[in-house]
Design a protein around this motif. Structure first.
Motif, PDB file in Angstrom:
ATOM      1  N   UNK A 249       0.800  -1.213   0.000  1.00  0.00           N
ATOM      2  CA  UNK A 249       0.000   0.000   0.000  1.00  0.00           C
ATOM      3  C   UNK A 249       0.837   1.269   0.000  1.00  0.00           C
ATOM      4  N   UNK A 250       2.055   1.205   0.515  1.00  0.00           N
ATOM      5  CA  UNK A 250       2.909   2.390   0.612  1.00  0.00           C
ATOM      6  C   UNK A 250       3.724   2.529  -0.674  1.00  0.00           C
ATOM      7  N   UNK A 251       3.651   3.688  -1.296  1.00  0.00           N
ATOM      8  CA  UNK A 251       4.309   3.850  -2.591  1.00  0.00           C
ATOM      9  C   UNK A 251       5.816   3.635  -2.512  1.00  0.00           C
ATOM     10  N   UNK A 252       6.423   3.951  -1.362  1.00  0.00           N
ATOM     11  CA  UNK A 252       7.869   3.781  -1.214  1.00  0.00           C
ATOM     12  C   UNK A 252       8.278   2.306  -1.150  1.00  0.00           C
ATOM     13  N   UNK A 253       7.317   1.395  -1.063  1.00  0.00           N
ATOM     14  CA  UNK A 253       7.657  -0.036  -1.032  1.00  0.00           C
ATOM     15  C   UNK A 253       8.460  -0.432  -2.267  1.00  0.00           C
ATOM     16  N   UNK A 254       8.193   0.197  -3.403  1.00  0.00           N
ATOM     17  CA  UNK A 254       8.924  -0.147  -4.628  1.00  0.00           C
ATOM     18  C   UNK A 254      10.414   0.122  -4.460  1.00  0.00           C
ATOM     19  N   UNK A 255      10.757   1.266  -3.887  1.00  0.00           N
ATOM     20  CA  UNK A 255      12.176   1.579  -3.685  1.00  0.00           C
ATOM     21  C   UNK A 255      12.812   0.665  -2.653  1.00  0.00           C
ATOM     22  N   UNK A 256      12.045   0.300  -1.616  1.00  0.00           N
ATOM     23  CA  UNK A 256      12.594  -0.619  -0.614  1.00  0.00           C
ATOM     24  C   UNK A 256      12.824  -2.000  -1.215  1.00  0.00           C
ATOM     25  N   UNK A 257      11.953  -2.425  -2.127  1.00  0.00           N
ATOM     26  CA  UNK A 257      12.168  -3.688  -2.822  1.00  0.00           C
ATOM     27  C   UNK A 257      13.432  -3.620  -3.681  1.00  0.00           C
ATOM     28  N   UNK A 258      13.641  -2.505  -4.337  1.00  0.00           N
ATOM     29  CA  UNK A 258      14.854  -2.360  -5.149  1.00  0.00           C
ATOM     30  C   UNK A 258      16.117  -2.504  -4.294  1.00  0.00           C
ATOM     31  N   UNK A 259      16.082  -1.909  -3.114  1.00  0.00           N
ATOM     32  CA  UNK A 259      17.236  -2.018  -2.215  1.00  0.00           C
ATOM     33  C   UNK A 259      17.457  -3.461  -1.784  1.00  0.00           C
ATOM     34  N   UNK A 260      16.379  -4.145  -1.436  1.00  0.00           N
ATOM     35  CA  UNK A 260      16.488  -5.547  -1.002  1.00  0.00           C
ATOM     36  C   UNK A 260      17.056  -6.426  -2.110  1.00  0.00           C
ATOM     37  N   UNK A 261      16.546  -6.253  -3.324  1.00  0.00           N
ATOM     38  CA  UNK A 261      17.035  -7.087  -4.420  1.00  0.00           C
ATOM     39  C   UNK A 261      18.464  -6.717  -4.815  1.00  0.00           C
ATOM     40  N   UNK A 262      18.863  -5.487  -4.522  1.00  0.00           N
ATOM     41  CA  UNK A 262      20.257  -5.141  -4.719  1.00  0.00           C
ATOM     42  C   UNK A 262      21.162  -5.977  -3.832  1.00  0.00           C
ATOM     43  N   UNK A 263      20.715  -6.224  -2.598  1.00  0.00           N
ATOM     44  CA  UNK A 263      21.475  -7.093  -1.690  1.00  0.00           C
ATOM     45  C   UNK A 263      21.520  -8.524  -2.224  1.00  0.00           C
ATOM     46  N   UNK A 264      20.394  -9.006  -2.709  1.00  0.00           N
ATOM     47  CA  UNK A 264      20.351 -10.373  -3.234  1.00  0.00           C
ATOM     48  C   UNK A 264      21.254 -10.514  -4.465  1.00  0.00           C
ATOM     49  N   UNK A 265      21.178  -9.532  -5.357  1.00  0.00           N
ATOM     50  CA  UNK A 265      21.994  -9.599  -6.565  1.00  0.00           C
ATOM     51  C   UNK A 265      23.477  -9.586  -6.217  1.00  0.00           C
ATOM     52  N   UNK A 266      23.856  -8.764  -5.242  1.00  0.00           N
ATOM     53  CA  UNK A 266      25.269  -8.666  -4.859  1.00  0.00           C
ATOM     54  C   UNK A 266      25.790  -9.962  -4.271  1.00  0.00           C
ATOM     55  N   UNK A 267      24.892 -10.751  -3.670  1.00  0.00           N
ATOM     56  CA  UNK A 267      25.281 -12.019  -3.045  1.00  0.00           C
ATOM     57  C   UNK A 267      25.079 -13.214  -3.975  1.00  0.00           C
ATOM     58  N   UNK A 268      24.655 -12.959  -5.200  1.00  0.00           N
ATOM     59  CA  UNK A 268      24.463 -14.048  -6.153  1.00  0.00           C
ATOM     60  C   UNK A 268      23.308 -14.965  -5.815  1.00  0.00           C
ATOM     61  N   UNK A 269      22.298 -14.436  -5.134  1.00  0.00           N
ATOM     62  CA  UNK A 269      21.143 -15.242  -4.723  1.00  0.00           C
ATOM     63  C   UNK A 269      20.278 -15.586  -5.928  1.00  0.00           C
ATOM     64  N   UNK A 270      19.881 -16.852  -6.025  1.00  0.00           N
ATOM     65  CA  UNK A 270      18.945 -17.272  -7.079  1.00  0.00           C
ATOM     66  C   UNK A 270      17.732 -18.005  -6.510  1.00  0.00           C
ATOM     67  N   UNK A 271      17.743 -18.328  -5.224  1.00  0.00           N
ATOM     68  CA  UNK A 271      16.588 -18.966  -4.580  1.00  0.00           C
ATOM     69  C   UNK A 271      16.028 -18.014  -3.541  1.00  0.00           C
ATOM     70  N   UNK A 272      14.696 -17.898  -3.519  1.00  0.00           N
ATOM     71  CA  UNK A 272      14.042 -16.886  -2.702  1.00  0.00           C
ATOM     72  C   UNK A 272      12.943 -17.473  -1.836  1.00  0.00           C
ATOM     73  N   UNK A 273      12.782 -16.877  -0.653  1.00  0.00           N
ATOM     74  CA  UNK A 273      11.585 -17.046   0.173  1.00  0.00           C
ATOM     75  C   UNK A 273      10.896 -15.692   0.214  1.00  0.00           C
TER      76      UNK A 273
END
Length: 493
Positions: A249-273
């Motif tokens: 519901x919060x519009x800023x959630x999109x930017x927070x998701x981008x930050x989270x996936x930046x962490x995943x990408x940096x760690x080479x994550x390919x499996x998600x919960x």
């Protein structure tokens, strides 16, 4: 009054899949759209009859199931909420609109979307349906509840305005009638206004019993918790990305998701919960960004489709994957849900099916079950927004219609409890442990049953929240008429 085509361009942009289902908006503005209420509407312009007439215009032109609209005598009801409920009662009886069409405040809903804040204790509450015990399942950082010692696993045992008039939670649940049971507990907790104080007696997970006066304040509805929102879990040496998204519901959630996936990408994550267990939905645009962040290598392919009633087919749209700098290409995903998981939460899971197939699982309990979403129509002078079910969504394979929950369409399901004895993000917690088992190729027990519609067409506390035999024993504590934030975050106080 802003209506028809203008309403679509200005107001539909705030489109939510509130309480379930959802589709993609053509290009929702970052502000969330909607009108600004006039300061002093005249009584005649905002009379019940005027608001009913506005609601009728909306429903008659845009409602997704026009054949399931009832004709209702406007003089037979005393408020707009009951009028809307009566008009869509046939759709509710057919399990197509389970209180998804409703009236709300433009100003209040826009405040939630744009500022990402609400007023209250900053806690999510669920109750044990068998024993009538009230528990905190989540607490927001920076809110008065967590500061007072209320966190996941805490049991609230008594509520009062002072220490002298504390009422036990069990006695409140025992009150009969419409204002008893869960509604009595919600009433005792008071309105969600800054400055409202309540004395709570509660037992923390370690056994400490505390009695404390807590005052409600404005707090941030942080979509991704700073404590457990985005983590890298170690499963036998394999890195698994854990993402807990509280709300769309919060519009800023999109930017927070981008930050989270930046962490995943940096760690080479390919499996998600993807932990969406309490996520009641929200902005579809955030759900689309969520998809883009899992769409590396799929830009230009179909993420989801939005389908309106036949007379509005010109407004149908297809949302394609778009480029996101932090996008990954997940190889295996486990989505944690409960009966509170709805709206954009279900859209995201359903849209992953064509691309992951057997490498995708629903974990926990069955989801809410609403593959339809609302558009918002504003009568700005009266601070009135009518949210009406106006579209259904399907994935790239044209799959949707999961009215009994996602368990009916997901390639794999793994049944698990919501174990509040452990913090969210903890690998020992039952649903997270089961998700790790699926990702690791280990066995699990399927979700074997799904929610069914009320035979009477009425709504129990459980049905409003997707209740049924497949839910855990606890359900969110929801007032009869939830506020804008509670529509998207069931159990928020």
């Amino acid at each position: 009054m802003t209506f028809a085509r203008t309403a679509l361009s200005l107001v539909l942009a705030v489109q939510l899949a509130a309480c379930g289902g959802g589709g993609s908006s053509s290009s929702p503005p970052a502000t969330g759209g909607g009108g600004t209420p006039a300061p002093s509407p005249t009584p005649a312009a905002c009379s019940l009859r005027a608001r009913q007439d506005f609601a009728d215009q909306v429903l008659n032109e845009w409602y997704l199931f026009p054949e399931l609209l009832a004709t209702v005598n406007q003089n037979s009801v005393t408020n707009l909420d009951d009028y809307l409920d009566a008009r869509v009662a046939p759709a509710r009886a057919a399990n197509r609109d389970r209180f998804f069409t409703f009236a709300t405040s433009i100003a209040e809903e826009n405040a939630v979307i744009n500022s990402g804040s609400s007023a209250g204790f900053g806690i999510r509450l669920s109750y044990d349906t068998a024993n009538r015990r009230l528990f905190v399942v989540e607490a927001y950082e920076g809110a008065p509840g967590l500061a007072a010692g209320l966190d996941r696993g805490t049991e609230i045992t008594a509520i009062g305005t002072t220490s002298a008039n504390l009422q036990s939670v069990s006695s409140l649940f025992a009150i009969p009638g419409d204002n008893g049971g869960a509604q009595a507990v919600a009433n005792a907790l008071g309105p969600s206004d800054p400055g409202v104080s309540r004395v709570l007696r509660f037992t923390q997970p370690g056994g400490a019993v505390i009695e404390r006066s807590i005052t409600k304040t404005e707090f941030a509805l942080d979509p991704v918790s700073d404590r457990y929102g985005a983590l890298i879990l170690n499963d036998g040496g394999k890195r698994v990305g854990y993402l807990n998204l509280r709300t769309f519901i919060v519009s800023d959630a999109a930017n927070q998701l981008r930050t989270a996936f930046g962490q995943f990408a940096a760690q080479g994550v390919t499996e998600l919960i993807l932990d969406l267990r309490y996520n009641g939905g929200g902005l579809v645009s955030v759900g689309d960004t969520f998809g883009d962040l899992m769409g590396a290598g799929r830009v230009g392919q179909v993420w989801s489709k939005e389908i309106l009633r036949a007379s509005k087919s010109a407004e149908n749209s297809t949302r394609l994957f778009r480029t996101e700098a932090n996008a990954i290409a997940p190889t295996k995903v486990a989505v944690i849900t409960t009966g509170s998981s709805a709206s954009a939460s279900e859209l995201v899971a359903n849209s992953l099916i064509p691309y992951l197939g057997s490498n995708l699982a629903l974990v926990g309990a069955n989801s809410f079950g609403k593959p339809v979403g609302q558009f918002g129509f504003d009568l700005a002078a009266c601070d009135l927004r009518v949210r009406a079910v106006a579209f259904r969504t399907v994935n790239a394979n044209d799959q949707g219609d999961y009215y009994t929950g996602l368990a009916s369409v997901m390639p794999n399901t793994c049944r698990a409890g919501d174990d509040i004895a452990f913090p969210l993000g903890d690998p020992r917690e039952a649903s997270i442990a089961t998700a790790l088992n699926f990702l690791g190729g280990r066995t699990c027990s399927p979700i074997t049953s799904s929610r069914t519609a009320s035979a009477t067409g009425g709504a129990t506390q459980g049905e409003r929240l997707g209740g049924g035999v497949d839910l855990p024993e606890r359900v969110p504590l929801q007032p009869r008429r939830p506020g804008p934030a509670q529509h998207e975050l069931p159990g928020l106080y």
